[in-house]
Motif scaffolding. Sequence first.
Motif, PDB file in Angstrom:
ATOM      1  N   SER A  21       0.853  -1.193   0.000  1.00 28.86           N
ATOM      2  CA  SER A  21       0.000   0.000   0.000  1.00 28.86           C
ATOM      3  C   SER A  21       0.887   1.240   0.000  1.00 28.86           C
ATOM      4  O   SER A  21       1.281   1.748   1.035  1.00 28.86           O
ATOM      5  CB  SER A  21      -0.902   0.025   1.221  1.00 28.86           C
ATOM      6  N   ARG A  22       1.177   1.705  -1.141  1.00 26.89           N
ATOM      7  CA  ARG A  22       2.144   2.785  -1.397  1.00 26.89           C
ATOM      8  C   ARG A  22       1.992   3.931  -0.395  1.00 26.89           C
ATOM      9  O   ARG A  22       2.754   4.032   0.550  1.00 26.89           O
ATOM     10  CB  ARG A  22       1.987   3.281  -2.830  1.00 26.89           C
ATOM     11  N   SER A  23       0.959   4.755  -0.566  1.00 29.88           N
ATOM     12  CA  SER A  23       0.912   5.990   0.233  1.00 29.88           C
ATOM     13  C   SER A  23       0.358   5.720   1.630  1.00 29.88           C
ATOM     14  O   SER A  23       0.602   6.479   2.544  1.00 29.88           O
ATOM     15  CB  SER A  23       0.039   7.026  -0.469  1.00 29.88           C
ATOM     16  N   VAL A 149     -14.160  -4.276   7.912  1.00 26.79           N
ATOM     17  CA  VAL A 149     -12.841  -3.680   8.208  1.00 26.79           C
ATOM     18  C   VAL A 149     -13.021  -2.507   9.164  1.00 26.79           C
ATOM     19  O   VAL A 149     -12.297  -2.373  10.150  1.00 26.79           O
ATOM     20  CB  VAL A 149     -12.136  -3.217   6.910  1.00 26.79           C
ATOM     21  N   GLY A 150     -14.018  -1.683   8.898  1.00 30.33           N
ATOM     22  CA  GLY A 150     -14.298  -0.547   9.779  1.00 30.33           C
ATOM     23  C   GLY A 150     -14.671  -0.996  11.170  1.00 30.33           C
ATOM     24  O   GLY A 150     -14.175  -0.452  12.165  1.00 30.33           O
ATOM     25  N   ILE A 151     -15.512  -2.041  11.245  1.00 24.60           N
ATOM     26  CA  ILE A 151     -15.945  -2.565  12.554  1.00 24.60           C
ATOM     27  C   ILE A 151     -14.729  -3.098  13.316  1.00 24.60           C
ATOM     28  O   ILE A 151     -14.543  -2.831  14.495  1.00 24.60           O
ATOM     29  CB  ILE A 151     -17.025  -3.647  12.354  1.00 24.60           C
ATOM     30  N   LEU A 181     -15.958   4.199   1.616  1.00 25.90           N
ATOM     31  CA  LEU A 181     -14.731   3.965   0.834  1.00 25.90           C
ATOM     32  C   LEU A 181     -14.976   2.969  -0.295  1.00 25.90           C
ATOM     33  O   LEU A 181     -14.569   3.191  -1.436  1.00 25.90           O
ATOM     34  CB  LEU A 181     -13.619   3.435   1.745  1.00 25.90           C
ATOM     35  N   GLN A 182     -15.688   1.889   0.020  1.00 26.79           N
ATOM     36  CA  GLN A 182     -15.859   0.832  -0.983  1.00 26.79           C
ATOM     37  C   GLN A 182     -16.800   1.263  -2.098  1.00 26.79           C
ATOM     38  O   GLN A 182     -16.546   0.995  -3.275  1.00 26.79           O
ATOM     39  CB  GLN A 182     -16.358  -0.453  -0.324  1.00 26.79           C
ATOM     40  N   LYS A 183     -17.879   1.978  -1.756  1.00 32.51           N
ATOM     41  CA  LYS A 183     -18.792   2.462  -2.815  1.00 32.51           C
ATOM     42  C   LYS A 183     -18.054   3.441  -3.725  1.00 32.51           C
ATOM     43  O   LYS A 183     -18.217   3.408  -4.948  1.00 32.51           O
ATOM     44  CB  LYS A 183     -20.031   3.132  -2.194  1.00 32.51           C
ATOM     45  N   PHE A 258      -5.331   8.514  10.520  1.00 32.63           N
ATOM     46  CA  PHE A 258      -5.475   7.207   9.856  1.00 32.63           C
ATOM     47  C   PHE A 258      -6.878   7.038   9.278  1.00 32.63           C
ATOM     48  O   PHE A 258      -7.051   6.519   8.177  1.00 32.63           O
ATOM     49  CB  PHE A 258      -5.173   6.093  10.865  1.00 32.63           C
ATOM     50  N   VAL A 259      -7.879   7.499  10.019  1.00 34.08           N
ATOM     51  CA  VAL A 259      -9.277   7.362   9.567  1.00 34.08           C
ATOM     52  C   VAL A 259      -9.634   8.440   8.547  1.00 34.08           C
ATOM     53  O   VAL A 259     -10.248   8.159   7.513  1.00 34.08           O
ATOM     54  CB  VAL A 259     -10.250   7.441  10.767  1.00 34.08           C
ATOM     55  N   ALA A 260      -9.179   9.670   8.803  1.00 33.77           N
ATOM     56  CA  ALA A 260      -9.643  10.818   8.002  1.00 33.77           C
ATOM     57  C   ALA A 260      -9.082  10.809   6.585  1.00 33.77           C
ATOM     58  O   ALA A 260      -9.780  11.160   5.623  1.00 33.77           O
ATOM     59  CB  ALA A 260      -9.263  12.118   8.710  1.00 33.77           C
TER      60      ALA A 260
HETATM   61  C1  IN0 Z   1     -11.384  -2.096   0.673  1.00 29.54           C
HETATM   62  C2  IN0 Z   1     -10.825  -1.174   1.760  1.00 29.54           C
HETATM   63  C3  IN0 Z   1     -11.411   0.216   1.588  1.00 29.54           C
HETATM   64  C4  IN0 Z   1     -11.204  -1.721   3.114  1.00 29.54           C
HETATM   65  C5  IN0 Z   1      -9.273  -1.157   1.600  1.00 29.54           C
HETATM   66  N1  IN0 Z   1      -8.573  -0.250   2.553  1.00 29.54           N
HETATM   67  C6  IN0 Z   1      -8.152   0.955   2.111  1.00 29.54           C
HETATM   68  O1  IN0 Z   1      -8.464   1.392   1.000  1.00 29.54           O
HETATM   69  C7  IN0 Z   1      -7.257   1.780   3.043  1.00 29.54           C
HETATM   70  C8  IN0 Z   1      -6.536   2.876   2.287  1.00 29.54           C
HETATM   71  C9  IN0 Z   1      -5.564   2.229   1.339  1.00 29.54           C
HETATM   72  O2  IN0 Z   1      -5.212   1.061   1.458  1.00 29.54           O
HETATM   73  N2  IN0 Z   1      -5.179   2.993   0.367  1.00 29.54           N
HETATM   74  C10 IN0 Z   1      -4.318   2.448  -0.646  1.00 29.54           C
HETATM   75  C11 IN0 Z   1      -5.194   2.407  -1.861  1.00 29.54           C
HETATM   76  C12 IN0 Z   1      -4.588   1.622  -2.920  1.00 29.54           C
HETATM   77  O3  IN0 Z   1      -3.961   0.601  -2.540  1.00 29.54           O
HETATM   78  O4  IN0 Z   1      -4.754   2.035  -4.038  1.00 29.54           O
HETATM   79  C13 IN0 Z   1      -3.124   3.351  -0.880  1.00 29.54           C
HETATM   80  O5  IN0 Z   1      -2.069   2.818  -1.145  1.00 29.54           O
HETATM   81  O6  IN0 Z   1      -3.332   4.579  -0.754  1.00 29.54           O
HETATM   82  O7  IN0 Z   1      -8.003   2.364   4.085  1.00 29.54           O
HETATM   83  C14 IN0 Z   1      -8.883   1.501   4.754  1.00 29.54           C
HETATM   84  C15 IN0 Z   1      -9.374   2.155   6.004  1.00 29.54           C
HETATM   85  C16 IN0 Z   1      -8.576   3.084   6.664  1.00 29.54           C
HETATM   86  C17 IN0 Z   1      -9.084   3.763   7.786  1.00 29.54           C
HETATM   87  C18 IN0 Z   1     -10.365   3.531   8.238  1.00 29.54           C
HETATM   88  C19 IN0 Z   1     -11.193   2.594   7.588  1.00 29.54           C
HETATM   89  C20 IN0 Z   1     -12.514   2.340   8.018  1.00 29.54           C
HETATM   90  C21 IN0 Z   1     -13.307   1.425   7.351  1.00 29.54           C
HETATM   91  C22 IN0 Z   1     -12.800   0.706   6.263  1.00 29.54           C
HETATM   92  C23 IN0 Z   1     -11.520   0.938   5.806  1.00 29.54           C
HETATM   93  C24 IN0 Z   1     -10.701   1.888   6.462  1.00 29.54           C
HETATM   94  C25 IN0 Z   1      -8.350   0.102   4.952  1.00 29.54           C
HETATM   95  C26 IN0 Z   1      -7.939  -0.322   6.204  1.00 29.54           C
HETATM   96  C27 IN0 Z   1      -7.496  -1.650   6.354  1.00 29.54           C
HETATM   97 CL1  IN0 Z   1      -7.002  -2.200   7.898  1.00 29.54          CL
HETATM   98  C28 IN0 Z   1      -7.451  -2.527   5.262  1.00 29.54           C
HETATM   99  C29 IN0 Z   1      -7.833  -2.063   3.994  1.00 29.54           C
HETATM  100  C30 IN0 Z   1      -8.261  -0.751   3.842  1.00 29.54           C
END
Ligand code: IN0
Length: 340
Positions: A21-23, A149-151, A181-183, A258-260
């Motif tokens: 996860s790059r950034s 994931v959020g839960i 995020l997913q939508k 992390f969340v925002a």
């Molecule tokens: C599908 C997803 C949205 C859950 C993926 N997901 C996220 O998108 C990452 C962000 C990420 O991985 N960005 C990547 C995108 C990319 O790879 O292109 C990046 O490199 O910038 O954030 C989420 C994430 C972060 C913070 C709060 C969250 C609350 C509910 C659900 C997910 C939450 C994430 C947290 C965790 Cl622990 C696991 C996965 C994720």
Amino acid sequence: CDFNSMSPSLLTCYNLLNRTSRSFSAVIQALDGELRNAVCIFYLVLRALDTVEDDMTIPIDIKIPMLKSFYKNLQDPDWKYMDSKDKDRCVLENFQCISKEFRELEEMYRDVISDICQKMGLGMTEILVKKVDTMADWDQYCHYVAGLVGIGLARLFSTSGLEEPIVGQDTQLANDLGLFLQKTNIIRDYLEDYNDKRIFWPKVAWSKYAADVGDFSKVENQEQAVKCLNELITNALELIPSSLRFMGRLKNQSVFNFVAIPQVMAIATLERCYNNPKVFTGVVKIRKGEAVRMMLGATSIERVKAIMRHFTLQIIEKIPNDDPNSAKTRAVCQKSLELT
Ligand SMILES: CC(C)(C)CN1C(=O)[C@@H](CC(=O)N[C@@H](CC(=O)O)C(=O)O)O[C@H](c2cccc3ccccc23)c2cc(Cl)ccc21
């Protein structure tokens, strides 16, 4: 992070995080205390599960039991999977490091990660065979891959003591965070997914505007495609109040960031996609510079509200009068403006 004091397996885990996860890996590494390793491992375990689900070379009759029992691999020091062709296969090939570090986490973190893994794996077997027809199907699909994931994250935040118990108890808000995020990902990735023969846009929506969801990729159907796009974006925007309420409860700065950051990236993406036919000819991505500026800016609920307000006003400006959902979109945006 103090890399000098890390075990070789934990170093491998942070290396895998940086590769997958790059950034976002920097934001995880900035988390305070015990949350850093817990979220790093949670992220990698979820990435491994997602890689199995995504791997089209695994036959469905092998994949289903693999997903259902995936959480058990966390307790199996010998388990890894070397036959994946996916770009993120490194998390499956190095799973022994991930599961070793999982087993070194305190039990309260292990319980959350294992429970979410079990629920997500089971949910994935359901969505592998089911199409997304209704808006309820859409919410169910997004619940399995992102709401859970959020839960899980919200429970980790409260379990660590860095956030109040209510954060982890209010599963509805935590679920909505993931749905937002997913939508957004599903709306943005229409063409990429369609080219991979994967349909995540709900049939009840696209069937109002086309005979087949693939029709949107033809330029002659562009007007109808954009009406469907605007309808789905309006549905996603309804999640902003939940997102703001969840973030309003956070006390720890590293948890807030992390969340925002993904939430503000999502609203910026929705604004970029709204009424934008380019969604159907490529992937509409936020420019890196803009993303970095937003990441640096999303450090307080006031700043996040200002960012949400900015993009909501931009969307209102773009609502076409002849769009079938224009009144609903205006009303949803108006509600967000009142909260920001
Ligand atoms: C599908 C997803 C949205 C859950 C993926 N997901 C996220 O998108 C990452 C962000 C990420 O991985 N960005 C990547 C995108 C990319 O790879 O292109 C990046 O490199 O910038 O954030 C989420 C994430 C972060 C913070 C709060 C969250 C609350 C509910 C659900 C997910 C939450 C994430 C947290 C965790 Cl622990 C696991 C996965 C994720």
